[in-house]
Design a protein around this motif. Structure first.
Motif, mmCIF file in Angstrom:
data_model
loop_
_atom_site.group_PDB
_atom_site.id
_atom_site.type_symbol
_atom_site.label_atom_id
_atom_site.label_comp_id
_atom_site.label_asym_id
_atom_site.label_seq_id
_atom_site.Cartn_x
_atom_site.Cartn_y
_atom_site.Cartn_z
ATOM 1 N N PHE A 153 8.276 -20.327 -0.605
ATOM 2 C CA PHE A 153 8.537 -19.341 0.447
ATOM 3 C C PHE A 153 7.348 -19.291 1.406
ATOM 4 N N GLU A 154 7.645 -19.038 2.662
ATOM 5 C CA GLU A 154 6.622 -18.901 3.692
ATOM 6 C C GLU A 154 6.764 -17.541 4.360
ATOM 7 N N THR A 155 5.636 -17.014 4.826
ATOM 8 C CA THR A 155 5.679 -15.775 5.588
ATOM 9 C C THR A 155 6.298 -16.069 6.948
ATOM 10 N N GLU A 156 7.317 -15.305 7.284
ATOM 11 C CA GLU A 156 7.995 -15.482 8.567
ATOM 12 C C GLU A 156 7.688 -14.353 9.534
ATOM 13 N N GLY A 157 7.201 -13.247 8.999
ATOM 14 C CA GLY A 157 6.899 -12.126 9.868
ATOM 15 C C GLY A 157 6.332 -10.968 9.088
ATOM 16 N N ILE A 158 5.818 -10.014 9.826
ATOM 17 C CA ILE A 158 5.255 -8.807 9.224
ATOM 18 C C ILE A 158 5.842 -7.603 9.956
ATOM 19 N N LEU A 159 6.414 -6.696 9.181
ATOM 20 C CA LEU A 159 6.898 -5.428 9.729
ATOM 21 C C LEU A 159 5.760 -4.428 9.564
ATOM 22 N N LYS A 160 5.085 -4.142 10.651
ATOM 23 C CA LYS A 160 3.870 -3.329 10.593
ATOM 24 C C LYS A 160 4.178 -1.860 10.339
ATOM 25 N N LYS A 161 3.338 -1.283 9.460
ATOM 26 C CA LYS A 161 3.463 0.131 9.086
ATOM 27 C C LYS A 161 4.922 0.477 8.777
ATOM 28 N N ASP A 162 5.514 -0.348 7.939
ATOM 29 C CA ASP A 162 6.943 -0.280 7.641
ATOM 30 C C ASP A 162 7.291 0.743 6.568
ATOM 31 N N LYS A 163 6.371 0.971 5.616
ATOM 32 C CA LYS A 163 6.661 1.876 4.505
ATOM 33 C C LYS A 163 5.573 2.925 4.361
ATOM 34 N N LEU A 164 6.013 4.142 4.106
ATOM 35 C CA LEU A 164 5.107 5.254 3.830
ATOM 36 C C LEU A 164 5.135 5.490 2.328
ATOM 37 N N LEU A 165 3.978 5.303 1.673
ATOM 38 C CA LEU A 165 3.919 5.448 0.223
ATOM 39 C C LEU A 165 3.342 6.800 -0.174
ATOM 40 N N SER A 166 3.316 7.056 -1.469
ATOM 41 C CA SER A 166 2.928 8.379 -1.984
ATOM 42 C C SER A 166 1.485 8.754 -1.664
ATOM 43 N N ASP A 167 0.640 7.763 -1.337
ATOM 44 C CA ASP A 167 -0.749 8.081 -0.985
ATOM 45 C C ASP A 167 -0.878 8.560 0.455
ATOM 46 N N GLY A 168 0.231 8.646 1.167
ATOM 47 C CA GLY A 168 0.224 9.125 2.540
ATOM 48 C C GLY A 168 -0.096 8.056 3.573
ATOM 49 N N ASN A 169 -0.266 6.815 3.134
ATOM 50 C CA ASN A 169 -0.588 5.713 4.041
ATOM 51 C C ASN A 169 0.641 4.852 4.304
ATOM 52 N N TYR A 170 0.613 4.202 5.469
ATOM 53 C CA TYR A 170 1.663 3.268 5.854
ATOM 54 C C TYR A 170 1.250 1.859 5.463
ATOM 55 N N TYR A 171 2.225 1.065 5.020
ATOM 56 C CA TYR A 171 1.967 -0.297 4.586
ATOM 57 C C TYR A 171 2.944 -1.256 5.270
ATOM 58 N N ASN A 172 2.491 -2.494 5.397
ATOM 59 C CA ASN A 172 3.305 -3.536 6.008
ATOM 60 C C ASN A 172 4.264 -4.140 4.988
ATOM 61 N N THR A 173 5.394 -4.579 5.500
ATOM 62 C CA THR A 173 6.337 -5.371 4.723
ATOM 63 C C THR A 173 6.244 -6.805 5.225
ATOM 64 N N ILE A 174 6.125 -7.735 4.296
ATOM 65 C CA ILE A 174 6.070 -9.147 4.654
ATOM 66 C C ILE A 174 7.470 -9.736 4.472
ATOM 67 N N VAL A 175 7.953 -10.377 5.517
ATOM 68 C CA VAL A 175 9.248 -11.046 5.489
ATOM 69 C C VAL A 175 8.980 -12.511 5.156
ATOM 70 N N MET A 176 9.610 -12.997 4.087
ATOM 71 C CA MET A 176 9.391 -14.374 3.646
ATOM 72 C C MET A 176 10.723 -15.110 3.570
ATOM 73 N N GLY A 177 10.654 -16.429 3.728
ATOM 74 C CA GLY A 177 11.861 -17.237 3.647
ATOM 75 C C GLY A 177 11.564 -18.586 3.041
ATOM 76 N N ARG A 178 12.591 -19.170 2.445
ATOM 77 C CA ARG A 178 12.511 -20.522 1.874
ATOM 78 C C ARG A 178 13.711 -21.303 2.379
ATOM 79 N N TRP A 179 13.429 -22.408 2.997
ATOM 80 C CA TRP A 179 14.451 -23.303 3.546
ATOM 81 C C TRP A 179 14.675 -24.437 2.568
ATOM 82 N N LEU A 180 15.939 -24.737 2.279
ATOM 83 C CA LEU A 180 16.269 -25.867 1.436
ATOM 84 C C LEU A 180 15.840 -27.145 2.160
ATOM 85 N N ASN A 181 14.935 -27.861 1.560
ATOM 86 C CA ASN A 181 14.402 -29.079 2.180
ATOM 87 C C ASN A 181 15.290 -30.256 1.802
#
Length: 185
Positions: A153-181
């Motif tokens: 799998f490769e990183t295809e993108g980052i969703l910035k400040k996508d999730k708010l967790l219990s510590d009160g901070n925002y975190y990024n979600t990494i979008v990954m994909g794998r192409w059948l070679n």
């Protein structure tokens, strides 16, 4: 779709990965709720977007009948301890890919269950002509990110400040994909 049962033995634990069946619905409803409460790596907090047994029966039926979906469970001594789903899309522009999601009970981390659920899903995708698998992962879940990279799998993108967790901070979600070679574009 369905796959043939596969047995694994990792770190002294033997488990089977198989396609979900209607009789799994009640257990899946309970396990999903428990997993959601054990980690912040997933999208939901415990109890959010709850799926009852009847909802899981419908998902299992739909996934079993669909060529674009796959619902797997990991079983230890007749107890479901993890599951994964690949969900496809019938729109022609997206019909070549599926999205993968996984959950494993915390007591069963470290036995390769998530990895083997993903590898079985990848083998199914490759054998059915699906060209791409995508997934989302929380930026702090380095163990999962490393595993996904090792499996192609490769990183295809980052969703910035996508999730708010219990510590009160925002975190990024990494979008990954794998192409059948397979040599094709």
């Amino acid at each position: 779709m369905k796959i043939n049962n596969q047995q694994f033995s990792v770190n002294g634990l033997t488990y089977t990965i198989r396609s979900a069946i209607k009789e799994d619905a009640k257990d899946l409803s309970e396990i999903r709720l428990q997993i959601d409460g054990e980690t912040e790596n997933l999208d939901r907090e415990k109890g959010e977007s709850y799926i009852d047994a009847q909802g899981f029966e419908h998902l299992i039926k739909t996934d079993t009948e669909s060529e674009k979906n796959l619902f797997l469970v990991a079983v230890v001594h007749d107890r479901i301890v993890g599951f994964s789903r690949c969900e496809g899309n019938f729109l022609k522009r997206f019909a070549h890919k599926v999205e993968f999601g996984v959950g494993v009970l915390k007591d069963y981390w470290g036995f390769g269950i998530g990895k083997n659920l993903l590898k079985e899903s990848m083998a199914w995708a490759d054998s059915t002509g699906i060209k791409k698998i995508t997934l989302n992962v929380l930026e702090t879940n380095e163990k999962a990110i490393n595993l996904y990279e090792k499996l192609g799998f490769e990183t295809e993108g980052i969703l910035k400040k996508d999730k708010l967790l219990s510590d009160g901070n925002y975190y990024n979600t990494i979008v990954m994909g794998r192409w059948l070679n397979d040599g094709a574009n």
